[in-house]
Design a protein around this motif. Structure first.
Motif, PDB file in Angstrom:
ATOM      1  N   ARG A   5       0.750  -1.289  -0.057  1.00  0.00           N
ATOM      2  CA  ARG A   5      -0.032  -0.034   0.006  1.00  0.00           C
ATOM      3  C   ARG A   5       0.868   1.428   0.239  1.00  0.00           C
ATOM      4  N   THR A   6       0.488   2.229  -0.304  1.00  0.00           N
ATOM      5  CA  THR A   6       1.049   3.752  -0.202  1.00  0.00           C
ATOM      6  C   THR A   6      -0.313   4.358   0.242  1.00  0.00           C
ATOM      7  N   GLU A   7       0.158   5.699   0.342  1.00  0.00           N
ATOM      8  CA  GLU A   7      -0.757   6.882   0.918  1.00  0.00           C
ATOM      9  C   GLU A   7      -2.149   6.691  -0.082  1.00  0.00           C
ATOM     10  N   TYR A 110       0.649   7.930 -10.375  1.00  0.00           N
ATOM     11  CA  TYR A 110       0.396   6.760  -9.549  1.00  0.00           C
ATOM     12  C   TYR A 110       1.435   5.415 -10.028  1.00  0.00           C
ATOM     13  N   GLU A 113       4.730   6.369  -7.857  1.00  0.00           N
ATOM     14  CA  GLU A 113       4.481   5.888  -6.515  1.00  0.00           C
ATOM     15  C   GLU A 113       4.312   4.188  -6.478  1.00  0.00           C
ATOM     16  N   ALA A 114       3.545   3.606  -7.211  1.00  0.00           N
ATOM     17  CA  ALA A 114       3.352   2.090  -6.958  1.00  0.00           C
ATOM     18  C   ALA A 114       4.848   1.517  -7.470  1.00  0.00           C
ATOM     19  N   THR A 117       7.377   1.937  -4.504  1.00  0.00           N
ATOM     20  CA  THR A 117       6.807   1.084  -3.416  1.00  0.00           C
ATOM     21  C   THR A 117       7.395  -0.515  -3.585  1.00  0.00           C
TER      22      THR A 117
END
Length: 176
Positions: A5-7, A110, A113-114, A117
């Motif tokens: 998960r991220t924010e 997106y 960010e993914a 992670t």
């Protein structure tokens, strides 16, 4: 790969319910231009693609995950971490990170960010991760740079494709 998960995002295994998203994402103009071998024009090919995505579902590090927004569950892309096929005659065993964003959700960060992670998760275990892009795919190259990967120039070492752009990151760059 374990779910991450991220924010703003949930990274989870693909399911059969993702079929419409997989088909739409694999018909994009960007994919046609940069990775035409991955285009799906026939909807009957989608279940096999989802099965291929699921092959690492029990692996703690490797995998192909659907990227969805936490706010509404909308799928926005995918990130993969898997062995990269070396070109014929090349003796390597490397792990590649890659991604595909749905064009409808481009420009919102997106995929970066993914991918960041997944990369952080991978580098806790793996000594090095690489990415290859089509030489003209500046959007994917920008993601590579934003997640800290170093541009190593063009290579013929992967996918039996001449002149792909190679990006690399080491988990312990101070060790030579």
């Amino acid at each position: 790969m374990i779910p991450l998960r991220t924010e703003r995002l949930r990274l989870r295994p693909f399911t059969e319910a993702d079929a419409p998203f997989v088909l739409a994402g694999h018909q994009s103009e960007g994919l046609r231009r940069f990775i035409p071998s991955q285009v799906l024009d026939d909807p009957s090919e989608v279940p096999a693609r989802i099965e291929r995505f699921q092959r690492f579902d029990d692996d703690p590090v490797l995998g192909v995950v659907a990227v969805e927004r936490l706010a509404d569950g909308a799928p926005v892309g995918l990130v993969m971490l898997q062995p990269i096929p070396p070109s014929e005659g090349v003796d390597r065993a490397d792990i590649e990170i890659g991604w595909r964003g749905h064009p409808e959700h481009a420009g919102r960060g997106y995929i970066t960010e993914a991918a960041a992670t997944v990369l952080d998760h991978a580098l806790a275990t793996l000594p090095r991760v690489l990415a290859v892009t089509h030489p003209d795919n500046v959007a994917s190259q920008a993601v590579c740079r934003r997640i800290g990967m170093a541009d190593r120039g063009l290579t013929d070492d992967y996918y039996d494709e001449p002149g792909v752009r190679l990006f690399v990151i080491d988990s312990h760059p101070e060790i030579k």
